[in-house]
Motif scaffolding. Structure first.
Motif, PDB file in Angstrom:
ATOM      1  N   LEU A  53      37.767  42.629  41.416  1.00 43.13           N
ATOM      2  CA  LEU A  53      39.069  41.733  41.503  1.00 43.13           C
ATOM      3  C   LEU A  53      40.061  42.003  42.490  1.00 43.13           C
ATOM      4  O   LEU A  53      40.221  42.972  43.270  1.00 43.13           O
ATOM      5  N   PHE A  54      40.694  40.880  43.082  1.00 40.18           N
ATOM      6  CA  PHE A  54      41.585  40.735  43.839  1.00 40.18           C
ATOM      7  C   PHE A  54      42.995  40.521  43.263  1.00 40.18           C
ATOM      8  O   PHE A  54      42.983  39.336  42.426  1.00 40.18           O
ATOM      9  N   TYR A  55      43.909  41.145  43.186  1.00 38.11           N
ATOM     10  CA  TYR A  55      45.250  41.002  42.768  1.00 38.11           C
ATOM     11  C   TYR A  55      46.236  40.165  43.732  1.00 38.11           C
ATOM     12  O   TYR A  55      46.024  40.364  44.980  1.00 38.11           O
ATOM     13  N   HIS A  56      47.038  39.073  43.145  1.00 43.47           N
ATOM     14  CA  HIS A  56      47.586  38.339  44.355  1.00 43.47           C
ATOM     15  C   HIS A  56      48.990  38.112  43.686  1.00 43.47           C
ATOM     16  O   HIS A  56      49.245  38.052  42.174  1.00 43.47           O
ATOM     17  N   ASP A  57      50.084  37.898  44.578  1.00 45.32           N
ATOM     18  CA  ASP A  57      51.398  37.388  44.213  1.00 45.32           C
ATOM     19  C   ASP A  57      51.509  35.923  43.767  1.00 45.32           C
ATOM     20  O   ASP A  57      50.601  35.193  44.057  1.00 45.32           O
ATOM     21  N   GLY A  65      50.234  33.640  46.877  1.00 40.25           N
ATOM     22  CA  GLY A  65      48.671  33.990  47.229  1.00 40.25           C
ATOM     23  C   GLY A  65      48.240  34.944  48.014  1.00 40.25           C
ATOM     24  O   GLY A  65      47.368  35.212  48.261  1.00 40.25           O
ATOM     25  N   ARG A  66      49.444  35.917  48.248  1.00 33.18           N
ATOM     26  CA  ARG A  66      49.268  37.077  49.136  1.00 33.18           C
ATOM     27  C   ARG A  66      48.512  37.949  48.090  1.00 33.18           C
ATOM     28  O   ARG A  66      48.873  38.388  47.154  1.00 33.18           O
ATOM     29  N   LEU A  67      47.380  38.450  48.713  1.00 32.15           N
ATOM     30  CA  LEU A  67      46.604  39.510  48.061  1.00 32.15           C
ATOM     31  C   LEU A  67      47.418  40.872  48.161  1.00 32.15           C
ATOM     32  O   LEU A  67      47.884  41.193  49.319  1.00 32.15           O
ATOM     33  N   THR A  68      47.508  41.388  47.005  1.00 37.61           N
ATOM     34  CA  THR A  68      48.249  42.568  46.839  1.00 37.61           C
ATOM     35  C   THR A  68      47.371  43.869  46.410  1.00 37.61           C
ATOM     36  O   THR A  68      48.176  44.857  46.327  1.00 37.61           O
ATOM     37  N   GLY A  69      46.398  43.656  46.085  1.00 39.95           N
ATOM     38  CA  GLY A  69      45.570  44.905  45.688  1.00 39.95           C
ATOM     39  C   GLY A  69      44.259  44.164  45.270  1.00 39.95           C
ATOM     40  O   GLY A  69      43.929  43.132  45.079  1.00 39.95           O
ATOM     41  N   GLN A  70      43.158  45.508  44.990  1.00 36.93           N
ATOM     42  CA  GLN A  70      41.853  44.983  44.566  1.00 36.93           C
ATOM     43  C   GLN A  70      41.426  46.335  43.592  1.00 36.93           C
ATOM     44  O   GLN A  70      41.932  47.460  43.895  1.00 36.93           O
ATOM     45  N   ALA A  71      40.421  45.883  42.766  1.00 34.86           N
ATOM     46  CA  ALA A  71      39.846  46.710  41.865  1.00 34.86           C
ATOM     47  C   ALA A  71      38.562  46.578  41.741  1.00 34.86           C
ATOM     48  O   ALA A  71      38.071  45.159  41.910  1.00 34.86           O
ATOM     49  N   SER A  72      37.712  47.226  41.263  1.00 36.26           N
ATOM     50  CA  SER A  72      36.131  47.301  41.089  1.00 36.26           C
ATOM     51  C   SER A  72      35.702  48.114  39.958  1.00 36.26           C
ATOM     52  O   SER A  72      36.516  49.152  39.769  1.00 36.26           O
ATOM     53  N   GLY A  73      34.826  47.622  39.246  1.00 43.28           N
ATOM     54  CA  GLY A  73      34.320  48.386  38.041  1.00 43.28           C
ATOM     55  C   GLY A  73      34.381  47.619  36.751  1.00 43.28           C
ATOM     56  O   GLY A  73      34.200  46.440  36.777  1.00 43.28           O
ATOM     57  N   ALA A  74      34.534  48.297  35.566  1.00 45.35           N
ATOM     58  CA  ALA A  74      34.298  47.828  34.429  1.00 45.35           C
ATOM     59  C   ALA A  74      35.925  47.679  34.005  1.00 45.35           C
ATOM     60  O   ALA A  74      36.579  48.437  34.175  1.00 45.35           O
ATOM     61  N   ASP A 134      31.330  40.837  48.624  1.00 47.90           N
ATOM     62  CA  ASP A 134      31.438  40.788  50.010  1.00 47.90           C
ATOM     63  C   ASP A 134      32.874  40.097  50.370  1.00 47.90           C
ATOM     64  O   ASP A 134      32.984  39.877  51.755  1.00 47.90           O
ATOM     65  N   ALA A 135      33.632  39.787  49.512  1.00 45.90           N
ATOM     66  CA  ALA A 135      34.831  38.976  49.926  1.00 45.90           C
ATOM     67  C   ALA A 135      35.506  40.001  50.720  1.00 45.90           C
ATOM     68  O   ALA A 135      36.058  41.058  50.559  1.00 45.90           O
ATOM     69  N   ALA A 136      36.213  39.215  51.851  1.00 45.35           N
ATOM     70  CA  ALA A 136      37.122  40.056  52.836  1.00 45.35           C
ATOM     71  C   ALA A 136      38.596  40.046  52.394  1.00 45.35           C
ATOM     72  O   ALA A 136      39.233  38.995  52.121  1.00 45.35           O
ATOM     73  N   PHE A 137      38.827  41.202  52.121  1.00 45.87           N
ATOM     74  CA  PHE A 137      40.525  41.244  51.451  1.00 45.87           C
ATOM     75  C   PHE A 137      41.445  40.948  52.567  1.00 45.87           C
ATOM     76  O   PHE A 137      42.361  39.994  52.264  1.00 45.87           O
ATOM     77  N   ALA A 138      41.370  41.324  53.654  1.00 44.96           N
ATOM     78  CA  ALA A 138      42.597  41.188  54.751  1.00 44.96           C
ATOM     79  C   ALA A 138      42.592  39.929  55.284  1.00 44.96           C
ATOM     80  O   ALA A 138      43.550  39.283  55.707  1.00 44.96           O
TER      81      ALA A 138
END
Length: 130
Positions: free
Chosen positions: A3-7, A10-19, A40-44
């Motif tokens: 997951l990518f979190y965003h405000d 649309g600015r990405l603010t964090g990411q997480a992976s797993g269940a 393979d999504a590029a966060f920055a």
């Protein structure tokens, strides 16, 4: 799952992976502040545009030179900046209209130029005046 979190902009603010528990996913979906993304999504280099992951644009910035004499006449021309925008020149904000910033120097130094305006990718250069 990744997951990518965003405000809201649309600015990405964090990411997480797993269940994730169903409750966690429902809570996030209610706030509409996350996207499920490929591994393979590029966060920055990404942001959220119209609810989809998109590549952050690169402003077509060009600079005609990075060294000038410190004579207050010779100019560095930085073109292709978004109109309007703010550029930091040695940490001081300079508002640019028309997409062109012209700089001169009257004393020898190295000057830091930074453009960092969302959603564009950041850009920077150093100008040396001798």
């Amino acid at each position: 799952m990744r997951l990518f979190y965003h405000d809201a902009e649309g600015r990405l603010t964090g990411q997480a992976s797993g269940a994730f528990s169903p409750e966690e996913l429902v809570s996030l979906a209610e706030r509409q502040l996350f996207l499920t993304v490929p591994d393979d999504a590029a966060f920055a280099q990404s942001y959220v545009l119209d609810g989809e992951l998109a590549a952050r644009p690169v402003a077509p910035i060009t600079i005609n030179r990075t060294e000038i004499p410190a004579d207050k006449r010779s100019k560095v021309k930085i073109a292709g900046l978004p109109d309007p925008c703010v550029v930091l020149v040695d940490g001081e904000p300079v508002t640019v209209a028309g997409g062109l910033l012209e700089l001169t120097a009257d004393m020898p130094a190295t000057y830091s130029i930074v453009f960092d305006q969302f959603p564009y990718m950041p850009w920077s250069a150093e100008i040396t005046a001798t």
